[in-house]
Scaffold this motif. Sequence first.
Motif, PDB file in Angstrom:
ATOM      1  N   ARG B 172       0.833  -1.199   0.000  1.00 31.46           N
ATOM      2  CA  ARG B 172       0.000   0.000   0.000  1.00 31.46           C
ATOM      3  C   ARG B 172       0.874   1.258   0.000  1.00 31.46           C
ATOM      4  NH1 ARG B 172      -1.018   1.906   4.982  1.00 31.46           N
ATOM      5  NH2 ARG B 172      -2.508   3.602   5.193  1.00 31.46           N
ATOM      6  N   VAL B 173       1.905   1.262   0.835  1.00 25.74           N
ATOM      7  CA  VAL B 173       2.763   2.441   0.899  1.00 25.74           C
ATOM      8  C   VAL B 173       3.569   2.599  -0.390  1.00 25.74           C
ATOM      9  CG1 VAL B 173       4.664   3.526   2.132  1.00 25.74           C
ATOM     10  CG2 VAL B 173       2.885   2.366   3.400  1.00 25.74           C
ATOM     11  N   ARG B 175       2.654   1.694  -3.337  1.00 26.81           N
ATOM     12  CA  ARG B 175       1.739   2.220  -4.344  1.00 26.81           C
ATOM     13  C   ARG B 175       1.561   3.720  -4.151  1.00 26.81           C
ATOM     14  NH1 ARG B 175      -2.078  -1.914  -4.062  1.00 26.81           N
ATOM     15  NH2 ARG B 175      -2.970  -0.800  -2.326  1.00 26.81           N
ATOM     16  N   ALA B 176       1.443   4.126  -2.895  1.00 32.88           N
ATOM     17  CA  ALA B 176       1.296   5.552  -2.603  1.00 32.88           C
ATOM     18  C   ALA B 176       2.536   6.326  -3.063  1.00 32.88           C
ATOM     19  CB  ALA B 176       1.051   5.766  -1.110  1.00 32.88           C
ATOM     20  N   ARG B 178       4.467   5.572  -5.562  1.00 34.35           N
ATOM     21  CA  ARG B 178       4.421   5.726  -7.016  1.00 34.35           C
ATOM     22  C   ARG B 178       3.376   6.759  -7.404  1.00 34.35           C
ATOM     23  NH1 ARG B 178       3.109   0.866  -9.971  1.00 34.35           N
ATOM     24  NH2 ARG B 178       2.186   0.057  -8.073  1.00 34.35           N
ATOM     25  N   ALA B 179       2.290   6.799  -6.643  1.00 32.77           N
ATOM     26  CA  ALA B 179       1.251   7.786  -6.934  1.00 32.77           C
ATOM     27  C   ALA B 179       1.804   9.197  -6.750  1.00 32.77           C
ATOM     28  CB  ALA B 179       0.042   7.563  -6.032  1.00 32.77           C
ATOM     29  N   GLN B 185      -0.191  16.386  -6.419  1.00 32.36           N
ATOM     30  CA  GLN B 185      -1.413  17.058  -5.986  1.00 32.36           C
ATOM     31  C   GLN B 185      -2.592  16.081  -5.955  1.00 32.36           C
ATOM     32  OE1 GLN B 185      -2.821  20.396  -8.239  1.00 32.36           O
ATOM     33  NE2 GLN B 185      -3.369  21.511  -6.389  1.00 32.36           N
ATOM     34  N   ALA B 187      -2.296  12.959  -5.466  1.00 30.19           N
ATOM     35  CA  ALA B 187      -2.049  12.093  -4.315  1.00 30.19           C
ATOM     36  C   ALA B 187      -2.576  12.744  -3.042  1.00 30.19           C
ATOM     37  CB  ALA B 187      -0.555  11.803  -4.187  1.00 30.19           C
ATOM     38  N   GLN B 188      -2.342  14.047  -2.927  1.00 33.72           N
ATOM     39  CA  GLN B 188      -2.873  14.766  -1.762  1.00 33.72           C
ATOM     40  C   GLN B 188      -4.392  14.739  -1.743  1.00 33.72           C
ATOM     41  OE1 GLN B 188      -0.972  18.711  -1.961  1.00 33.72           O
ATOM     42  NE2 GLN B 188      -0.627  18.423   0.212  1.00 33.72           N
ATOM     43  N   VAL B 190      -6.406  12.492  -2.639  1.00 28.23           N
ATOM     44  CA  VAL B 190      -7.016  11.268  -2.122  1.00 28.23           C
ATOM     45  C   VAL B 190      -6.534  10.961  -0.704  1.00 28.23           C
ATOM     46  CG1 VAL B 190      -7.468  10.207  -4.342  1.00 28.23           C
ATOM     47  CG2 VAL B 190      -5.299   9.762  -3.209  1.00 28.23           C
ATOM     48  N   GLY B 191      -5.820  11.912  -0.122  1.00 22.04           N
ATOM     49  CA  GLY B 191      -5.491  11.772   1.287  1.00 22.04           C
ATOM     50  C   GLY B 191      -4.142  11.141   1.589  1.00 22.04           C
ATOM     51  N   ILE B 192      -3.262  11.050   0.589  1.00 23.25           N
ATOM     52  CA  ILE B 192      -1.926  10.532   0.862  1.00 23.25           C
ATOM     53  C   ILE B 192      -1.101  11.687   1.426  1.00 23.25           C
ATOM     54  CG2 ILE B 192       0.171   9.569  -0.155  1.00 23.25           C
ATOM     55  CD1 ILE B 192      -1.669   8.325  -2.313  1.00 23.25           C
ATOM     56  N   PRO B 193      -0.607  11.585   2.666  1.00 22.62           N
ATOM     57  CA  PRO B 193       0.116  12.710   3.246  1.00 22.62           C
ATOM     58  C   PRO B 193       1.542  12.799   2.705  1.00 22.62           C
ATOM     59  CG  PRO B 193      -0.240  10.978   4.877  1.00 22.62           C
ATOM     60  CD  PRO B 193      -0.737  10.451   3.585  1.00 22.62           C
ATOM     61  N   TYR B 196       4.628  12.317   5.170  1.00 22.09           N
ATOM     62  CA  TYR B 196       4.888  10.930   5.528  1.00 22.09           C
ATOM     63  C   TYR B 196       5.632  10.202   4.399  1.00 22.09           C
ATOM     64  CZ  TYR B 196       3.578   6.012   6.178  1.00 22.09           C
ATOM     65  OH  TYR B 196       3.583   4.654   6.279  1.00 22.09           O
ATOM     66  N   ILE B 197       5.166  10.465   3.159  1.00 22.21           N
ATOM     67  CA  ILE B 197       5.797   9.823   2.004  1.00 22.21           C
ATOM     68  C   ILE B 197       7.261  10.243   1.893  1.00 22.21           C
ATOM     69  CG2 ILE B 197       5.789   9.778  -0.536  1.00 22.21           C
ATOM     70  CD1 ILE B 197       3.621   8.076   0.771  1.00 22.21           C
TER      71      ILE B 197
END
Lengths: 273, 303
Positions: B172-173, B175-176, B178-179, B185, B187-188, B190-193, B196-197
């Motif tokens: 999951r992380v 994938r995030a 790569r997103a 933007q 990614a943000q 859909v709530g990916i911080p 943290y990334i």
Amino acid sequence: MTGTEAGRIMLSVKNIEVIYDHVILVLKGVSLDVEEGRIVALLGANGAGKSTTLKAISNLLSAERGDVTKGSIIFDDQRIDQLNPSLVVKRGIVQVMEGRHCFAHLTIEENLLTGAFTRGGARAEIANDLEKVYSYFPRLKQRRSSLAGYTSGGEQQMTAVGRALMARPRMILLDEPSMGLAPQIVAEIFDIVQNLNKKEKVSFLLAEQNTNVALRHADCGYILENGRVVMDGPSADLADNEDVKEFYLGISTAGRKSYRDAKHYRRRKRWLA
Amino acid sequence: MAFFIEVLISGLMAGVLYSLVALGFVLIFKASGVFNFAQGAMVLFAALTFVRLIDILSETFAPILLSLAITIVVMIVLAIVIERLVLRPLVNQPGISLFMATLGIAYFLDGFGQSIWGSDVYALDIGIPKDSMFILESVFEGGILVSSEDLVATLIAGVLVATLAIFFQRTRVGRALRAVADDHQAAQSVGIPLNYIWVVVWSVAGLVALVAGAVWGSKLGVQFSLSLIALKALPVLILGGFESVVGAIVGGLIIGVGEKLSEIYLGPIIGGGIENWFAYVLALFFLLFRPQGLFGEKHIDRV
């Protein structure tokens, strides 16, 4: 406020002012309410402030050096204007950005799965929701393993909406879903939006330039001009309003106008702004 | 023939090590668009921390494992500190500002690492066998001489790359990550911080630096010159493309092999020392004829 029947107000934007780059004043005091379970349209021309309003709510403004300098945004009786975008998503508001913004190098399915990021690792539930999204967008299931960058505009728009759904939102901010799409696809997408609204109880705040389509599917609407709300009301009332007909729907009662009449409208339009 | 293959293999193994360093660059560049000049300094800092901790902990039951664990923690803390003090205040600033900031990080890490751990050459012995052996004796007369140290290094690098690939493709992380690399933007939205990334990606780059530092260090000793292998990673990146993990690996291998082969076969004709400049000249040609590199990002555009 709009309609007469009382619904719980879910999202309330109160007199916000947005400034980009510390100098450019874009929103000059916008207020609007979204009742639970409604589809609310945010209408207006290019540069009226529709996208900015949505980004102020989802707090994606900071990435563009924008700042809410006045007013407040309240969701479920709590202020959300200081939350970072990830926390806003966790509260239940997801934005589908203008121009789709799919992850081009991820497959359709991976795109959808990124939407579930904030929900952590509950695999079974996520797989369930994935199937649900596919049931609304059967076309995405067929293309689940192709890279999003190689799919059509309509499929990308569906992916973007599906991706937002994976976060299990209670409200989706949908920015310009009709952009660059064929009328048939636009109709399909709006039908799905209405369907989601009914079956999944997702409320929508919908920014749209295509006033005609938007008013047909929304319960009520706000018209923005130059960073201010100039008119609001139930969709049917708006669609009936003479000014809206002339300025946004392109219907004029008196047939073709002469140049002098056009000048006349401009003068008349000023009271709106 | 056997000699040629021997040179080839030793080139491939040197190349694997270049790839490791280049990989750290690519990870950070992809996820945050920052060209991290400090990657070399991170290699040195990680290796220094590792080798000195082994010294300090030599009385305990498992000095190598313990210091490995502590060094990993140190690299993660470093990633957090960098995110807080450097990346966060510079968010939305032009790329060049971030690049300059990583220059600062590089100097800081070089100085800080050496002032707490000392600046001598430290021998790092993590139990990699040093002897050489002959393989394929049935095919070639006399067999092919391979250093088992290089073999182990290659194996470690291979495991690392495979782990990273699984991490990126299956989790999951990952994938995030790569997103975020694709569209930060969105990614943000859909709530990916992003914060943290960034911490995750700098931590991963720190781990890659640790592996690279440990392998190089056990070969050459841990010393200041380790931070200079970052300079070798630059032509690898130009060759492979800044945004491609595969490119970093293939680019590293090509440069490793190219260096060794040209040294052996061209050296007698045009003079020795080719190994020192081969990579840069090759990179120069790439800049002229294929500036996006072999595996530079395919930009998907709808027409």
